[in-house]
Design an enzyme around this catalytic site. Structure first.
Site, PDB file in Angstrom:
ATOM      1  N   CYS A   2     110.162 -12.556 -22.025  1.00 49.09           N
ATOM      2  CA  CYS A   2     109.312 -13.464 -21.338  1.00 49.09           C
ATOM      3  C   CYS A   2     107.848 -12.700 -21.031  1.00 49.09           C
ATOM      4  O   CYS A   2     107.595 -11.763 -20.616  1.00 49.09           O
ATOM      5  CB  CYS A   2     109.692 -14.021 -19.957  1.00 49.09           C
ATOM      6  N   ARG A  27     106.736 -11.538 -26.610  1.00 48.89           N
ATOM      7  CA  ARG A  27     107.676 -11.083 -25.478  1.00 48.89           C
ATOM      8  C   ARG A  27     108.701 -12.296 -25.510  1.00 48.89           C
ATOM      9  O   ARG A  27     109.683 -12.123 -24.682  1.00 48.89           O
ATOM     10  CB  ARG A  27     107.043 -11.148 -24.209  1.00 48.89           C
ATOM     11  N   TRP A  74     112.189 -15.642 -23.314  1.00 50.51           N
ATOM     12  CA  TRP A  74     113.245 -15.145 -23.967  1.00 50.51           C
ATOM     13  C   TRP A  74     114.498 -15.350 -23.061  1.00 50.51           C
ATOM     14  O   TRP A  74     114.685 -14.837 -21.900  1.00 50.51           O
ATOM     15  CB  TRP A  74     112.916 -13.517 -24.268  1.00 50.51           C
ATOM     16  N   ASN A 100     109.337 -13.726 -14.894  1.00 48.70           N
ATOM     17  CA  ASN A 100     110.012 -12.787 -15.919  1.00 48.70           C
ATOM     18  C   ASN A 100     110.742 -11.687 -15.197  1.00 48.70           C
ATOM     19  O   ASN A 100     110.409 -10.980 -14.427  1.00 48.70           O
ATOM     20  CB  ASN A 100     108.492 -12.190 -16.558  1.00 48.70           C
ATOM     21  N   GLY A 101     111.952 -11.541 -15.880  1.00 46.30           N
ATOM     22  CA  GLY A 101     112.837 -10.724 -15.334  1.00 46.30           C
ATOM     23  C   GLY A 101     114.361 -11.291 -14.918  1.00 46.30           C
ATOM     24  O   GLY A 101     114.558 -12.387 -15.573  1.00 46.30           O
ATOM     25  N   GLU A 470     116.090   4.471 -38.960  1.00 49.97           N
ATOM     26  CA  GLU A 470     114.872   3.526 -38.490  1.00 49.97           C
ATOM     27  C   GLU A 470     114.859   2.500 -39.582  1.00 49.97           C
ATOM     28  O   GLU A 470     114.557   1.264 -39.495  1.00 49.97           O
ATOM     29  CB  GLU A 470     113.759   4.516 -38.261  1.00 49.97           C
ATOM     30  N   LYS A 474     114.659  -1.292 -39.404  1.00 52.92           N
ATOM     31  CA  LYS A 474     113.468  -2.460 -39.878  1.00 52.92           C
ATOM     32  C   LYS A 474     114.023  -3.419 -40.731  1.00 52.92           C
ATOM     33  O   LYS A 474     113.557  -4.705 -40.633  1.00 52.92           O
ATOM     34  CB  LYS A 474     112.521  -1.441 -40.547  1.00 52.92           C
ATOM     35  N   GLU A 477     116.134  -6.200 -38.700  1.00 57.01           N
ATOM     36  CA  GLU A 477     115.183  -6.988 -37.724  1.00 57.01           C
ATOM     37  C   GLU A 477     114.291  -7.913 -38.584  1.00 57.01           C
ATOM     38  O   GLU A 477     114.157  -8.965 -38.038  1.00 57.01           O
ATOM     39  CB  GLU A 477     114.377  -6.279 -37.003  1.00 57.01           C
ATOM     40  N   HIS A 493     133.334   9.585 -46.367  1.00 59.05           N
ATOM     41  CA  HIS A 493     134.154   9.577 -45.089  1.00 59.05           C
ATOM     42  C   HIS A 493     134.698   8.216 -44.865  1.00 59.05           C
ATOM     43  O   HIS A 493     135.369   8.182 -43.550  1.00 59.05           O
ATOM     44  CB  HIS A 493     133.706  10.560 -43.969  1.00 59.05           C
ATOM     45  N   LYS A 586     109.774  -8.001 -27.457  1.00 58.67           N
ATOM     46  CA  LYS A 586     108.951  -6.849 -27.725  1.00 58.67           C
ATOM     47  C   LYS A 586     109.345  -5.876 -26.587  1.00 58.67           C
ATOM     48  O   LYS A 586     109.475  -4.525 -26.832  1.00 58.67           O
ATOM     49  CB  LYS A 586     107.530  -7.150 -27.536  1.00 58.67           C
TER      50      LYS A 586
HETATM   51  C1  F6R Z   1     112.324  -2.024 -33.217  1.00 60.91           C
HETATM   52  C2  F6R Z   1     111.896  -2.151 -31.909  1.00 60.91           C
HETATM   53  C3  F6R Z   1     112.880  -1.555 -30.751  1.00 60.91           C
HETATM   54  C4  F6R Z   1     112.090  -0.721 -29.661  1.00 60.91           C
HETATM   55  C5  F6R Z   1     112.830  -0.602 -28.317  1.00 60.91           C
HETATM   56  C6  F6R Z   1     112.113   0.351 -27.486  1.00 60.91           C
HETATM   57  O1  F6R Z   1     111.458  -2.373 -34.286  1.00 60.91           O
HETATM   58  O2  F6R Z   1     110.765  -2.373 -31.695  1.00 60.91           O
HETATM   59  O3  F6R Z   1     113.880  -1.155 -30.939  1.00 60.91           O
HETATM   60  O4  F6R Z   1     111.698   0.371 -30.233  1.00 60.91           O
HETATM   61  O5  F6R Z   1     112.997  -1.921 -27.900  1.00 60.91           O
HETATM   62  O6  F6R Z   1     110.995  -0.220 -26.877  1.00 60.91           O
HETATM   63  P1  F6R Z   1     110.095   0.617 -26.395  1.00 60.91           P
HETATM   64  O7  F6R Z   1     109.648   1.743 -27.335  1.00 60.91           O
HETATM   65  O8  F6R Z   1     108.865  -0.240 -25.772  1.00 60.91           O
HETATM   66  O9  F6R Z   1     110.883   1.036 -25.159  1.00 60.91           O
END
Ligand code: F6R
Length: 591
Positions: A2, A27, A74, A100-101, A470, A474, A477, A493, A586
């Site tokens: 949010c 967000r 969100w 937000n929260g 990673e 990517k 997502e 395995h 985010k």
């Molecule tokens: C993946 C991504 C998330 C963040 C995770 C941690 O693309 O962006 O997995 O890496 O939510 O967020 P931060 O780094 O802000 O603590």
């Protein structure tokens, strides 16, 4: 999770809040809403959808207002519906709030308020705030007093903005969720994040937990942490971020823009004050037990660092997912060092992990992109990534900045600061080549081949294993294709059972482990797998080869870039918006 924004001042608040909401969409983007005051009446517009869609339907710019608040959601409590979209109002529609929260004690408060006759409309936790303020507007109490009495009763994490139909004022409170004030000569802003108002001002005030601010329009600061309204001073600071950096410019998506920026951001990350690095290295040397904690991509950066610390500095570090950290808390002492890695500096689990450490006297160092974030303020020392705002929900440039910084720390720890710096500087050329139109076109051909696949596997050994993790994240997502990562030796395995004719497998190869990982690639190939090599040299086992020059301990920075591009192109080709993947936000400020 949010985004909230408010503006009060001489400019058109409707316009400013609408722009702010667009900047905050990363967000959350389930639904969006807006409230303002016009002729002593609240104007509320809200609906399900993204900012542009809802604005096209409801016209947020219908009125020229001098005071407005907005919210992009969100969903946590309550489904994605118009009724659950913020702002929420009290029974008589005199008070509007955005939040937000999560209000942990909302059920208990709701029950109490219903028994007093309040009528609830939504299924959210947030609505209790509006009714609680209304309930406290008794015995001639002012709006400010009513807000104070209401906020005192809240448990959980919250950043809240409240307005009333007959007041020229925004009341704001923050506890556990981010909130920052912007100050301009024409008025004041309050928002979850700086890019929301960066077009208008670079003067900001970072808030502390339990700070309660009255914007009328100049901000007046109180802290209510001790149950009383204590007037406090909060300094105005200047941010170095450039509004231009928070715009897409000629790029179709922020994701691509941010991938391309890595040519510079890796360099900016390592332009650190050597004395601070040495101070941190001193803490690492003194510590009895070093923990690296993070979530998602930041966790992958921590895992990568554990290999580099081991290889370069012969230093063992424990890498723990922040959400799993409570299982390790009993190891913490005043001799422990926690290095918390986070782009936003607001991730709930990361903040909880460092708070647990602080309770036991442990030292906290953080690696963060967002200056003034909670993590920076609660750490003993911080290294800022200087990557500029990362707007795409997926982390790209900040992931490589984190690794660059952690690598530099590892080299400094082994008294090889200059060598570390030189190695990282050299990457400029490699990243330039990897983000060039030629490479992107080549990767697009690969994306066209993988477009309809249901599964993609990624394998690597040693330093390439976290890169494979990673890469899988990517791809998932951005494109919603199922992707999974394995250490090269692990595939046989169990998971090799899933390899069939045409199953794609991305293989990350470095000089150091070429022999072993290529032999794993052959195992995949002999079961019909389609092998994609990310490697300095071609091999006959590859069905598709993306050349990435050998960079040793910096391989994790360069080898992920083609996959960031691949994930981006898969998303676009499959018709998805890579900047705002479904169900994600985010900054994860909830448990
Ligand atoms: C993946 C991504 C998330 C963040 C995770 C941690 O693309 O962006 O997995 O890496 O939510 O967020 P931060 O780094 O802000 O603590």
């Amino acid at each position: 999770m949010c985004g909230i924004i408010g503006y009060i001042g001489r400019r058109n608040a409707s316009q400013i809040v609408l722009e702010g909401l667009k900047h905050l969409e990363y967000r959350g983007y389930d639904s969006v809403g807006f409230a303002g005051v016009l002729n002593s009446k609240l104007v509320i517009k809200k609906d399900v959808g993204k900012v542009d869609e809802v604005h096209a339907r409801l016209n947020f710019l219908e009125y020229n207002l001098k005071l407005a608040i907005g919210h992009t959601r969100w969903a946590t409590h309550g489904r994605v519906t118009r009724t659950n979209a913020h702002p929420h109002t009290d029974c008589n529609k005199r008070i509007a709030i955005v939040h937000n929260g999560i209000i942990d004690n909302y059920e208990e408060l709701k029950k109490e308020l219903i028994s007093k006759g309040h009528k609830f409309r939504s299924g959210t936790d947030s609505e209790v705030v509006a009714h609680l303020i209304e309930e406290n507007l008794v015995d001639g109490k002012s709006f400010e007093e009513a807000c104070f009495n209401a906020f005192k009763r809240l448990e959980g994490a919250y950043a809240i903005l409240a307005i009333k139909n007959d007041e020229y004022e925004i009341v704001a409170i923050k506890k556990g969720s981010p909130l920052v004030i912007g100050v301009a000569d024409h008025g004041s802003f309050v928002a979850s994040d700086i890019p929301a108002f960066l077009n208008y001002t670079k003067k900001v005030v970072y808030l502390y937990d339990y700070d309660m601010v009255f914007l009328k329009p100049e901000p007046v600061f109180y802290n209510i942490g001790n149950g009383v309204m204590l007037k406090v001073e909060r300094p105005i600071q200047s941010v170095e971020w450039d509004a231009e950096k928070a715009r897409k410019g000629d790029f179709e998506h922020f994701m691509l823009k941010e991938i391309m920026e890595q040519v510079d951001t890796v360099q900016r990350a390592v332009a650190q004050d050597k004395r601070i690095l040495e101070k941190i290295v001193g803490e690492i040397r003194r510590a009895k037990g070093v923990f690296l904690v993070g979530c998602g991509s930041s966790y992958h950066a921590c895992l990568t660092a554990s290999y580099v610390f081991s290889k370069v500095a012969k230093e063992h570090v424990n890498v723990i997912l922040a959400s799993e950290f409570p299982n390790y808390e009993h190891f913490l002492t005043e001799k422990t060092l926690i290095i918390a890695v986070s782009q936003s500096g607001e991730t709930y689990d990361v903040l909880e992990a460092i708070r647990a450490g602080k309770k036991r006297g442990s030292k906290i160092i953080s690696i963060v992109n967002v200056m003034g974030s909670s993590l920076v303020r609660e750490s003993d020392a911080s290294l800022l990534m200087h990557a500029g705002p990362e707007i795409c929900v997926l982390s790209t440039k900040t992931y490589t900045s984190q690794i660059a910084l952690l690598n530099l720390l590892a080299y400094t720890l082994s008294d090889k600061y200059e060598e570390g710096k030189r190695r990282l500087k050299y990457l400029w050329n490699v990243i330039y080549y990897l983000t060039s139109a030629n490479t992107r076109n080549k990767i697009r051909k690969l994306a066209e081949k993988l477009l309809d696949k249901q599964h993609i596997f990624c394998i690597g050994r040693g330093l390439q294993y976290p890169t494979a993790m990673e890469a899988a994240l990517k791809i998932k997502e951005a494109s919603y294709i199922h992707a999974e990562a394995f250490a090269g030796g692990e595939l046989k395995h169990g998971t090799i059972a899933l390899i069939e004719e045409g199953t794609p497998c991305i293989v990350f190869v470095s000089e150091e482990n070429a022999k072993e990982i290529l032999s794993n690639a052959i195992e995949v190939k002999s079961r019909g797998g389609y092998v994609i090599g990310i490697s300095p040299v071609n091999s006959e086992v590859f069905d598709f080869w993306i050349k990435v020059p050998e960079c040793g301990t910096e391989n994790p920075i360069v080898q992920i870039i083609p996959i960031q591009i691949l994930a981006y192109q898969l998303a676009v080709l499959r018709g998805y918006d890579p900047d705002k993947p479904r169900n994600l936000a985010k900054s994860v400020t909830v448990k």
